[in-house]
Design an enzyme around this catalytic site. Structure first.
Site, PDB file in Angstrom:
ATOM      1  N   CYS A  24       0.981  -1.183   0.069  1.00 38.51           N
ATOM      2  CA  CYS A  24      -0.024  -0.090  -0.148  1.00 38.51           C
ATOM      3  C   CYS A  24       0.693   1.212  -0.007  1.00 38.51           C
ATOM      4  O   CYS A  24       0.567   2.346  -0.472  1.00 38.51           O
ATOM      5  CB  CYS A  24      -0.968   0.082   1.396  1.00 38.51           C
ATOM      6  SG  CYS A  24      -1.938  -1.345   1.348  1.00 38.51           S
TER       7      CYS A  24
HETATM    8  C1  BEZ Z   1       0.489  -4.459   1.806  1.00 40.06           C
HETATM    9  O1  BEZ Z   1      -0.104  -3.431   1.391  1.00 40.06           O
HETATM   10  O2  BEZ Z   1       1.603  -4.930   1.739  1.00 40.06           O
HETATM   11  C2  BEZ Z   1      -0.517  -5.583   2.192  1.00 40.06           C
HETATM   12  C3  BEZ Z   1      -1.675  -5.532   3.009  1.00 40.06           C
HETATM   13  C4  BEZ Z   1      -2.620  -6.471   3.298  1.00 40.06           C
HETATM   14  C5  BEZ Z   1      -1.984  -7.590   3.169  1.00 40.06           C
HETATM   15  C6  BEZ Z   1      -0.857  -8.126   2.604  1.00 40.06           C
HETATM   16  C7  BEZ Z   1       0.059  -6.914   1.947  1.00 40.06           C
END
Ligand code: BEZ
Length: 211
Positions: A45
């Site tokens: 994210c």
């Molecule tokens: C991420 O944004 O890295 C992420 C968010 C939720 C689950 C897995 C990865």
């Protein structure tokens, strides 16, 4: 019932990093992209939000307003935005909606319980000037999205909103387009002064009409 193409984008009021946001009023006379990410302070994210911030001039050029969303609180969004600046080299320059009561996530069907009961998946909605949904996309949490692809789709949507054309596989701005089947050859001659090529009666190409 999930949100489908052609539906009116549900309106809502929410808190965001740019202050309170009434969605339809905020969109005004712009196209919109509303996208959800699963959680603040997560790696994928973080890169996505940095990438969208870097691409802001490209969205502006196309008259598109962008808003992100997750089910985290505004205070978390504000703290996290410092990390985005530090790690991605760009400040958040679009509103990040705090949907901690899940109102917007539920309105737009952004929580897919069989994937995760509490977090939003990576949804994308492109909204036209008429406030109708023009594209929906759903990615899993583990895969960061390709925002260049969103810009490519916006180019196609904006072109096909104004001309009787469609765009072929892997089309990019500036490349030949396809004349929609409802247009006769006589009509095509009038509509596309640069001419057209008939490969099959149902497959006719023409140079991009707005170039
Ligand atoms: C991420 O944004 O890295 C992420 C968010 C939720 C689950 C897995 C990865």
């Amino acid at each position: 019932m999930s949100i489908q193409l052609g539906d009116t984008a549900p309106d809502f009021t929410a808190r965001s990093t740019d202050g309170p946001l009434q969605f339809h009023t905020w969109l005004g006379n712009s196209w919109g992209v509303l996208f959800s990410h699963p959680k603040d302070f997560t790696p994928v994210c973080t890169t996505e939000l940095g990438q969208v911030a870097k691409l802001k001039p490209e969205f502006d050029k196309r008259n598109v307003k962008v808003a992100g969303l997750s089910v985290d609180a505004l205070e978390d969004h504000e703290k996290w935005s410092n990390d985005i600046l530090e790690t991605q080299g760009v400040a958040l320059n679009f509103p990040l909606i705090a949907d901690d009561d899940r109102t917007v996530s539920n309105l737009y069907g952004m929580i897919h319980p069989n994937a995760d009961n509490t977090l939003t998946v990576r949804s994308v909605f492109i909204i036209g000037l008429d406030k109708k949904i023009k594209l929906t996309l759903t990615y899993p949490a583990s895969t960061g999205r390709n925002f260049d692809e969103l810009l490519r789709v916006i180019d196609s949507l904006q072109l096909t909103a104004n001309y009787k054309v469609a765009t072929p596989a892997n089309w990019k701005d500036g490349e030949d387009c396809i004349i929609v089947p409802a247009v006769s050859n006589d009509e095509a001659q009038a509509l596309f002064p640069k001419g057209f090529t008939e490969i099959k009666p149902y497959l006719r190409t023409t140079p991009q009409p707005d170039r």
